[in-house]
Enzyme design. Structure first.
Site, PDB file in Angstrom:
ATOM      1  N   ALA A  87      -5.532  48.392   8.214  1.00 26.61           N
ATOM      2  CA  ALA A  87      -5.054  47.996   6.794  1.00 26.61           C
ATOM      3  C   ALA A  87      -5.487  46.341   6.112  1.00 26.61           C
ATOM      4  O   ALA A  87      -5.975  45.941   7.009  1.00 26.61           O
ATOM      5  CB  ALA A  87      -3.443  47.750   6.914  1.00 26.61           C
ATOM      6  N   GLU A  88      -5.610  46.700   5.034  1.00 27.36           N
ATOM      7  CA  GLU A  88      -6.297  45.369   4.361  1.00 27.36           C
ATOM      8  C   GLU A  88      -6.042  44.108   4.613  1.00 27.36           C
ATOM      9  O   GLU A  88      -6.934  43.383   4.889  1.00 27.36           O
ATOM     10  CB  GLU A  88      -6.449  45.694   2.812  1.00 27.36           C
ATOM     11  CG  GLU A  88      -5.081  45.600   2.253  1.00 27.36           C
ATOM     12  CD  GLU A  88      -4.549  46.969   1.962  1.00 27.36           C
ATOM     13  OE1 GLU A  88      -3.977  47.261   0.936  1.00 27.36           O
ATOM     14  OE2 GLU A  88      -4.731  48.041   2.654  1.00 27.36           O
ATOM     15  N   PRO A  89      -4.699  43.703   5.220  1.00 31.39           N
ATOM     16  CA  PRO A  89      -4.730  42.351   5.637  1.00 31.39           C
ATOM     17  C   PRO A  89      -5.308  41.970   6.768  1.00 31.39           C
ATOM     18  O   PRO A  89      -4.987  40.914   7.358  1.00 31.39           O
ATOM     19  CB  PRO A  89      -3.121  42.223   5.636  1.00 31.39           C
ATOM     20  CG  PRO A  89      -2.589  43.439   5.834  1.00 31.39           C
ATOM     21  CD  PRO A  89      -3.648  44.474   5.069  1.00 31.39           C
ATOM     22  N   GLY A  90      -5.829  43.054   7.529  1.00 28.85           N
ATOM     23  CA  GLY A  90      -6.347  42.633   8.826  1.00 28.85           C
ATOM     24  C   GLY A  90      -6.291  43.453  10.121  1.00 28.85           C
ATOM     25  O   GLY A  90      -6.758  43.203  10.899  1.00 28.85           O
TER      26      GLY A  90
END
Length: 648
Positions: A322-325
């Protein structure tokens, strides 16, 4: 040593009129609500600070009152620069009514911009955003008529087009952690994400600004483990201890050890989805999952793909991100979006976008609100609704393969899945496949130019963006093409070789996806394109462990080539391929035999640098030209160029 612990009111008193303020947060994860409440209260009582510029990457909000929605007060904000707007509708209302200057820039580019500001660089230079509404030749990311300044410019570097997202000073950063000591050192052990907190703190500090951090608790001086400190005290000016109700882990969960990585949960307790349109779409998307690959699942409909992969026992063969890490595990949805159960790692958000932008994703599955005849997709703005692009542009432009997921129509659509077929009980009131999208969040033409495979998966059919245009390639059982597909879209796609969608998608019970993706017979992995005179071999997830396996490959390839009766161009996919060292010499000798006997040209591709090296060395040792590429488009391009070079 200065004690940096103050009240929330004392902390926000340092914010001045016309300051540029950035805030952390991804939905409710890392959103500093205690500070936002105090800042909003100060403005209501004193009308200061006013005319602020607000900057955020993701949308710190709950789509109602919390997060940045608290700052949507007339006069408080002059300009807002955001990546995702769907969860901050009160800010969106200000933007759409022309009461503030407003920009929507790609989430990843804002995330990278913090680092550039910290280093006093020229801004973020990226290809992300080309040919979309962020491109200054279209809208430049501006959301209304009140917004006139160009924050994005087009550059030419070595003959290639790039975009520069301009840097500017940040006066105040509002951040969140778990524990602080009196010197302002911050740990984040109970947070689900680290986000861009360190880069944002550096950006504000190196701009001559202030850094305020909200935490749960205070530790004694010099007691924090330095390896756990995420924001060092030299970057922090004020620390505020939050009330528990203003410091929840996510807006959907007060606190879970599973989200902070302190507990792993049994995945066999995840309940299967009921068989409806969401599950049908997620199942069809799951057939595109690359074993051994790295995948991003977007918000909304794509979230269900993780549940399908879990039900089919495929999760251990995939790395979902997922893009937030988040790397690994099972990403969560709803107000827990951005978190994951049992992740392998949690890295900084800007580092995740380094990986994404550089092509690290083997597959992205994203939502789809509108699509048009060019294969463009809009998820950012339609009618009076402002959703924003979020990380969609970074992800969609950079993934090696792209699948858009959504129902064919929307607004009251009702279907039934009975006897292995789809029945449209009530058609949606709004078409999704229209002549021209309202805003270009994804460019179909650009994808075709760079050779990116793109699919559009719905409950009733699958379309693909080909070099010739958008083509209908699969139809669900029970669906009438004229009535249910062509009659419900504003353009006519190419129709050439339409095949039925896999029947297993529309039946109750597991589909046997693991066997379908990992246990396919070798004969099913070979195909021949008569027009191109090209043989395709899909070794994805295939294992060669014994001499019998080597002989099987030889027999099947030889059988197909002999049936063609002339030399063919080979294009072979080696992603996720395993070759046992014991049979390696025999395997490469077999390849050399086939190449000299049956191939007019041969190109192979894999995203694994190790496999490219291994294949290259093995082929070179046998005096076979190692034409090995990273992508299918490059391998196919080599085969096509070689074919054109041969005189007719």
């Amino acid at each position: 040593m200065k004690n940096k612990i103050v009240s929330a009111d004392e902390a926000v008193a340092i914010v001045r009129d016309r300051d540029t303020v950035c805030t952390s947060g991804f939905v409710g994860v890392g959103t500093p609500d205690e500070l936002l409440i105090a800042l909003a209260k100060r403005y209501r009582e004193n009308r200061h600070p006013a005319a602020l510029t607000l900057m955020f990457a993701a949308a710190p909000g709950d789509s109602k009152e919390r997060g940045l929605n608290r700052l949507a007060q007339d006069g408080m904000l002059k300009r807002v620069i955001g990546g995702h707007w769907a969860l901050v509708p009160k800010l969106g209302e200000l933007a759409l009514s022309n009461r503030i200057e407003a920009y929507n820039l790609p989430l990843g580019c804002i995330s990278h911009l913090y680092r550039s500001i910290a280093a006093r660089g020229p801004g973020t230079i990226s290809k992300v955003g080309l040919r979309t509404f962020v491109d200054p030749r279209l809208e430049g990311g501006k959301l209304n008529e009140a917004t006139t300044e160009d924050l994005v410019e087009l550059l030419q570097i070595n003959g290639e087009e790039w975009l520069r997202y301009k840097a500017f000073p940040i006066n105040v950063a509002l951040l969140r952690g778990t524990t602080a000591d009196p010197a302002g050192n911050i740990t984040m052990e109970r947070e689900a994400l680290t986000l861009d907190n360190l880069a944002m703190a550096m950006a504000a500090k190196n701009s001559g600004g202030f850094v305020i951090v909200q935490v749960e608790r205070i530790a004694a001086a010099n007691s924090l483990n330095p390896r756990e400190v995420q924001i060092p005290g030299i970057l922090v000016d004020c620390v505020v201890v939050a009330e528990p109700e203003n410091h929840v882990q996510t807006y959907g969960t007060g606190y879970s050890h599973a989200f902070s990585g302190r507990q792993r949960v049994p995945m066999d307790r995840v309940q299967p989805l009921e068989l409806d349109e969401r599950k049908v779409i997620a199942r069809r998307c799951a057939f595109e999952l690359p074993p051994g690959g790295v995948i991003n699942l977007g918000i909304g409909m794509p979230e269900s793909v993780a549940a399908v992969a879990t039900e089919e026992h495929m999760l251990k063969y995939l790395t979902l991100t997922a893009e937030p890490g988040i790397i690994g595990g099972m990403p969560q949805g709803g107000l827990n979006f951005g978190t994951a159960l049992n992740p392998d790692a949690v890295i900084h958000q800007n580092q995740q976008f380094d990986f994404y932008d550089g092509g690290g994703l083997d597959l992205a599955c994203l939502g789809m609100a509108q699509s048009d005849a060019a294969g463009n997709v809009n998820v950012s703005r339609f009618g009076p609704r402002l959703a924003g692009a979020g990380g969609f542009i970074n992800i969609s432009q950079s993934a090696k393969k792209l699948v858009f997921a959504g129902t064919f129509t929307c607004g009251g659509l009702k279907i039934a899945i009975e006897d292995g077929a789809v029945h449209i009980l009530r058609e949606g009131s709004s078409k999704k496949f229209i002549d021209k999208v309202e805003q270009v969040t994804f460019s179909g033409d650009y994808a075709a130019e760079i050779g990116q495979p793109v699919y559009y998966v719905t409950e009733r059919c699958v379309l693909q963006r080909t070099p010739a245009g958008v083509e209908l390639i699969e139809v669900a059982p029970g669906i009438d093409i004229e009535r249910d597909i062509l009659g419900q879209m504003d353009f006519k796609p190419l129709i050439r070789n339409v095949r039925p969608m896999d029947a297993r998608i529309f039946r109750d019970g597991p589909m046997g996806l693991m066997h379908a993706l990992l246990g396919r017979s070798l004969a099913d992995r070979l195909s021949y394109d008569t027009e191109r005179n090209t043989m395709f071999v899909n070794f994805e997830g295939f294992e060669v462990k014994t001499f019998d396996d080597v002989d099987l490959v030889r027999r099947e390839v030889e059988r197909l080539c002999q049936s063609v009766g002339k030399p063919v161009a080979l294009v072979a996919n080696y992603d996720g391929f395993y070759l046992d060292p014991i049979v390696s010499d025999t395997y490469f000798s077999m390849i050399a035999y086939l190449e000299k006997r049956y191939y007019s040209s041969a190109s192979r591709y894999t995203t694994s640098a190790f496999m490219r090296l291994k294949l290259g060395e093995g082929l070179a040792d046998r005096h076979v030209a190692p034409h090995i590429f990273e992508t299918q488009a490059e391998a196919q391009g080599f085969a096509d160029a070689h074919r054109r070079a041969i005189p007719a």
